[in-house]
Design an enzyme around this catalytic site. Sequence first.
Site, PDB file in Angstrom:
ATOM      1  N   ARG A 188       0.688  -1.134  -0.050  1.00  0.00           N
ATOM      2  CA  ARG A 188      -0.017   0.074  -0.123  1.00  0.00           C
ATOM      3  C   ARG A 188       0.874   1.202  -0.110  1.00  0.00           C
ATOM      4  NH1 ARG A 188      -1.694   0.966   4.360  1.00  0.00           N
ATOM      5  NH2 ARG A 188      -1.058  -0.837   5.488  1.00  0.00           N
ATOM      6  N   TYR A 232      -1.448  -3.748  -6.572  1.00  0.00           N
ATOM      7  CA  TYR A 232      -1.213  -4.690  -5.522  1.00  0.00           C
ATOM      8  C   TYR A 232      -2.331  -4.228  -4.577  1.00  0.00           C
ATOM      9  CZ  TYR A 232       1.411  -7.290  -2.611  1.00  0.00           C
ATOM     10  OH  TYR A 232       2.069  -8.298  -1.789  1.00  0.00           O
ATOM     11  N   LYS A 246      -9.455  -2.575   1.974  1.00  0.00           N
ATOM     12  CA  LYS A 246      -9.316  -1.426   2.806  1.00  0.00           C
ATOM     13  C   LYS A 246     -10.407  -0.238   2.177  1.00  0.00           C
ATOM     14  CE  LYS A 246      -7.147  -3.762   5.586  1.00  0.00           C
ATOM     15  NZ  LYS A 246      -5.571  -4.044   5.568  1.00  0.00           N
ATOM     16  N   HIS A 265     -10.326  -2.433  11.703  1.00  0.00           N
ATOM     17  CA  HIS A 265      -9.254  -3.279  11.290  1.00  0.00           C
ATOM     18  C   HIS A 265      -9.007  -4.316  12.154  1.00  0.00           C
ATOM     19  CE1 HIS A 265      -4.755  -3.427   9.257  1.00  0.00           C
ATOM     20  NE2 HIS A 265      -5.733  -4.203   9.052  1.00  0.00           N
ATOM     21  N   SER A 321      -1.331  -3.338  10.467  1.00  0.00           N
ATOM     22  CA  SER A 321      -0.849  -4.364   9.255  1.00  0.00           C
ATOM     23  C   SER A 321       0.644  -5.022   9.753  1.00  0.00           C
ATOM     24  CB  SER A 321      -0.606  -3.494   7.834  1.00  0.00           C
ATOM     25  OG  SER A 321      -1.633  -2.589   7.761  1.00  0.00           O
ATOM     26  N   CYS A 343       0.908  -6.993  12.121  1.00  0.00           N
ATOM     27  CA  CYS A 343       1.403  -7.296  13.360  1.00  0.00           C
ATOM     28  C   CYS A 343       0.494  -8.515  14.082  1.00  0.00           C
ATOM     29  CB  CYS A 343       0.744  -5.731  14.182  1.00  0.00           C
ATOM     30  SG  CYS A 343       2.013  -4.716  13.748  1.00  0.00           S
ATOM     31  N   ASP A 400      -9.048  -9.744   9.251  1.00  0.00           N
ATOM     32  CA  ASP A 400      -8.571  -8.401   8.809  1.00  0.00           C
ATOM     33  C   ASP A 400      -9.661  -7.122   8.985  1.00  0.00           C
ATOM     34  OD1 ASP A 400      -6.205  -6.867   7.898  1.00  0.00           O
ATOM     35  OD2 ASP A 400      -7.499  -6.564   6.190  1.00  0.00           O
ATOM     36  N   ARG A 451       2.439 -12.147  -0.063  1.00  0.00           N
ATOM     37  CA  ARG A 451       1.057 -12.702   0.489  1.00  0.00           C
ATOM     38  C   ARG A 451       0.444 -13.886  -0.394  1.00  0.00           C
ATOM     39  NH1 ARG A 451      -1.359  -8.691   4.140  1.00  0.00           N
ATOM     40  NH2 ARG A 451       0.251  -7.276   4.649  1.00  0.00           N
ATOM     41  N   PHE A 478       2.202 -16.149  19.132  1.00  0.00           N
ATOM     42  CA  PHE A 478       1.447 -17.485  18.493  1.00  0.00           C
ATOM     43  C   PHE A 478       0.463 -17.941  19.342  1.00  0.00           C
ATOM     44  CE2 PHE A 478       5.486 -16.234  16.320  1.00  0.00           C
ATOM     45  CZ  PHE A 478       4.912 -15.743  15.061  1.00  0.00           C
TER      46      PHE A 478
HETATM   47  P1  GTP Z   1      -2.049  -7.513   7.800  1.00  0.00           P
HETATM   48  O1  GTP Z   1      -2.506  -8.574   6.741  1.00  0.00           O
HETATM   49  O2  GTP Z   1      -1.059  -6.830   7.018  1.00  0.00           O
HETATM   50  O3  GTP Z   1      -3.267  -6.599   8.359  1.00  0.00           O
HETATM   51  O4  GTP Z   1      -1.503  -8.297   8.879  1.00  0.00           O
HETATM   52  P2  GTP Z   1      -1.865  -9.138  10.131  1.00  0.00           P
HETATM   53  O5  GTP Z   1      -2.099  -8.323  11.361  1.00  0.00           O
HETATM   54  O6  GTP Z   1      -2.805 -10.078   9.783  1.00  0.00           O
HETATM   55  O7  GTP Z   1      -0.594 -10.028  10.674  1.00  0.00           O
HETATM   56  P3  GTP Z   1       0.033 -11.433  10.433  1.00  0.00           P
HETATM   57  O8  GTP Z   1      -0.818 -12.196  11.354  1.00  0.00           O
HETATM   58  O9  GTP Z   1      -0.046 -11.886   8.918  1.00  0.00           O
HETATM   59  O10 GTP Z   1       1.497 -11.435  11.138  1.00  0.00           O
HETATM   60  C1  GTP Z   1       2.482 -10.514  10.427  1.00  0.00           C
HETATM   61  C2  GTP Z   1       3.875 -11.088  10.781  1.00  0.00           C
HETATM   62  O11 GTP Z   1       4.020 -10.919  12.487  1.00  0.00           O
HETATM   63  C3  GTP Z   1       4.140 -12.286  10.600  1.00  0.00           C
HETATM   64  O12 GTP Z   1       5.498 -12.651  10.065  1.00  0.00           O
HETATM   65  C4  GTP Z   1       4.119 -13.312  11.866  1.00  0.00           C
HETATM   66  O13 GTP Z   1       4.773 -14.480  11.785  1.00  0.00           O
HETATM   67  C5  GTP Z   1       4.309 -12.461  12.961  1.00  0.00           C
HETATM   68  N1  GTP Z   1       3.670 -12.520  14.257  1.00  0.00           N
HETATM   69  C6  GTP Z   1       2.203 -12.889  14.290  1.00  0.00           C
HETATM   70  N2  GTP Z   1       1.887 -13.123  15.411  1.00  0.00           N
HETATM   71  C7  GTP Z   1       2.897 -12.947  16.404  1.00  0.00           C
HETATM   72  C8  GTP Z   1       3.392 -13.218  17.642  1.00  0.00           C
HETATM   73  O14 GTP Z   1       2.535 -13.582  18.463  1.00  0.00           O
HETATM   74  N3  GTP Z   1       4.802 -12.958  18.048  1.00  0.00           N
HETATM   75  C9  GTP Z   1       5.519 -12.663  17.382  1.00  0.00           C
HETATM   76  N4  GTP Z   1       6.911 -12.732  17.757  1.00  0.00           N
HETATM   77  N5  GTP Z   1       5.428 -12.580  15.768  1.00  0.00           N
HETATM   78  C10 GTP Z   1       4.081 -12.694  15.450  1.00  0.00           C
HETATM   79  C1  SPV Z   2      -2.720  -4.186   5.548  1.00  0.00           C
HETATM   80  O1  SPV Z   2      -1.690  -3.908   5.019  1.00  0.00           O
HETATM   81  O2  SPV Z   2      -3.460  -4.129   6.468  1.00  0.00           O
HETATM   82  C2  SPV Z   2      -3.257  -5.463   4.722  1.00  0.00           C
HETATM   83  C3  SPV Z   2      -2.823  -5.911   3.389  1.00  0.00           C
HETATM   84  O3  SPV Z   2      -4.082  -6.204   5.299  1.00  0.00           O
HETATM   85  S1  SPV Z   2      -3.827  -4.630   2.112  1.00  0.00           S
HETATM   86  O4  SPV Z   2      -4.630  -5.285   1.457  1.00  0.00           O
HETATM   87  O5  SPV Z   2      -2.576  -4.489   1.017  1.00  0.00           O
HETATM   88  O6  SPV Z   2      -3.994  -3.511   2.676  1.00  0.00           O
HETATM   89 MN    MN Z   3      -4.799  -5.457   7.168  1.00  0.00          MN
END
Ligand code: GTP
Ligand code: SPV
Ligand code: MN
Length: 592
Positions: free
Chosen positions: A70, A198, A207, A227, A249, A251, A278, A366, A490
């Site tokens: 983004r 993208y 979004k 979000h 994002s 996180c 999400d 992704r 995790f």
């Molecule tokens: P968007 O799709 O961008 O909105 O992201 P999201 O909030 O769904 O994040 P996602 O769960 O894909 O995690 C992003 C990164 O953080 C990945 O590389 C995960 O492995 C890492 N991660 C997720 N949960 C944890 C956790 O509890 N601890 C740690 N250390 N890393 C984590």
């Molecule tokens: C984010 O960036 O929070 C996402 C990926 O979930 S996107 O669809 O590019 O916004």
């Molecule tokens: Mn997101």
Amino acid sequence: MASTLPALERWVNDVAALTHPAHVHWCDGSQAEYDALVAHMLADGTLIELNQQTHPRCYLHRSDPRDVARVERLTVICHEHEEDAGPNNHWMAPAAAHAKMDALFAGCMRGRTLYVIPYCMGPIDSTLARCGVEITDSPYVVANMRIMTRMGAAAQARIEREGEFVRGLHSVGELDPERRWIMHFPAERLIQSFGSGYGGNALLGKKCHALRIASNQGRDEGWLAEHMLIVGIQNPQGKTHYIAAAFPSACGKTNLAMLIPPEGYRAAGWKVWTVGDDICWMRPGADGRLYAINPEAGFFGVAPGTSAATNPNALATIAHDTIYTNVAVTADNQPWWEGLPGTPVTDWQGRPYDPANGPAAHPNSRFTASARQCPTWSDQAEAPQGVPISAIVFGGRRPNLLPLVMEARDWTHGVLLGAAMGSETTAAAAGAVGVLRRDPMAMKPFCGYHYGDYFAHWLAFDRPGAKLPRVFHVNWFRKGADGRFLWPGFGENLRVLEWMLARVEGSASGMDTPIGTLPRPNELNLAGLKLAPGALDELLAVDRPGWQAELAAIGEYLAGFAPRLPPKLHAEQQRVVAALATPAPRAATAVA
Ligand code: GTP
Ligand code: SPV
Ligand code: MN
């Protein structure tokens, strides 16, 4: 197939007259249509077939290397008055934005097919769901939208019945980063995106519609577009509580939404059900509780870090019928990213892998997969009335200060915890990574109006008859002196969720501190968990001078939303400042 709705028919004709496509295709959302699109994209190189033995019907897309995330810098909210967009958004006057976009769109689809994508955000029969139509010249966008939304004939029928829909016009243009805009016209319920193919820039249901436009709709109609992931936690007695959590994002939303309980919890009968990863739309039900739906039908998830150790449910979800974007490839043509076993031979740009070029998979690479492929997909995920929310959780990447978990004393304090959120930036958006910034409710890039008004909208849910969720703040990303995460994260995060649900059910007393209620050390179940010595104390400590500085920074940040900052929120920040200035009573041993 065209449309029986004159407004839709007219808009498509107007766009075609402006953009001059070679063909117009109305998407019906069928499997045959998807298969034909895939065949066409395999033929022209937009998609690359992956190993069909290990990954049936999985394909790889390599985006333009200048178009991988983004672009917040070029994302604009075009309210009539600049004040309504707020200091949290880029703004342009609607007339100027229209002139700019019309010039870019003029003739931009010559030689291309214009696809009309009717879609529904949310279960097709849900009164909480809302519809839109995206026009695009990208077959990759069409294929992703089919996975991510309820797309096609059923959505079009609902649109024709209701007569209302959000309009989204998208063209990849020439993918020139200097000619790229993602414009939102909230009053017109219109999105115009040019120059990027993208993710959030191009899949306009996500979004652009489900957060930026929907936050405006929700404000007008009395609901929240957030979000947030939505997850169901079923305890050994068989009772399921639903939790909605906002993390910025990349996180941890997808990971928390699909978490696998630690072994002891599994043996005891705990189960986790995924409702969304999400986006969450919430509205008060007749009983005063907040009910939530996931407006999406699929996951557009971060690939790097996804592994059998961290998120086996995601791995199972994406083992077939998945579109991968910007991942690396192994010698036997399987998708690969950092965190998986094995070795890559080709990087995300299609070059022979060379560590000197950086990671093999792009950090924002992704996967796109249907939510129905998720082994923990909840049987309530498609319920038209949504699921009742017991707890709202805020959190971000905070290497220090912020404890593992704390609970707000009431809704107003909860809104302050959300408004004060901060997190280190990630690869999900173009720009520097690892920089701490404020990201209220994880909505900084997505709130389609003035944050001051948004905080007031949140506060207004606290009214007679409301049975609001409890509000928590978590931090899975606290680091020790050695720079390593103090908390394993995790699946182990369920230990923290269990404490939250004990608070919801009234079975944990917690410990009051000036910043909120923290678990008493014996209230977290740590059986079977190996934490570094002293880690728990550090994770649950309240560093008073550190918090005094933090509250001052929060106050300064919030003052930036004056004169629209709700006085109630300012007063709440002042209340915490005062509480921090009061000497700790003897009993509150965790307070330094
Ligand atoms: P968007 O799709 O961008 O909105 O992201 P999201 O909030 O769904 O994040 P996602 O769960 O894909 O995690 C992003 C990164 O953080 C990945 O590389 C995960 O492995 C890492 N991660 C997720 N949960 C944890 C956790 O509890 N601890 C740690 N250390 N890393 C984590
Ligand atoms: C984010 O960036 O929070 C996402 C990926 O979930 S996107 O669809 O590019 O916004
Ligand atoms: Mn997101």
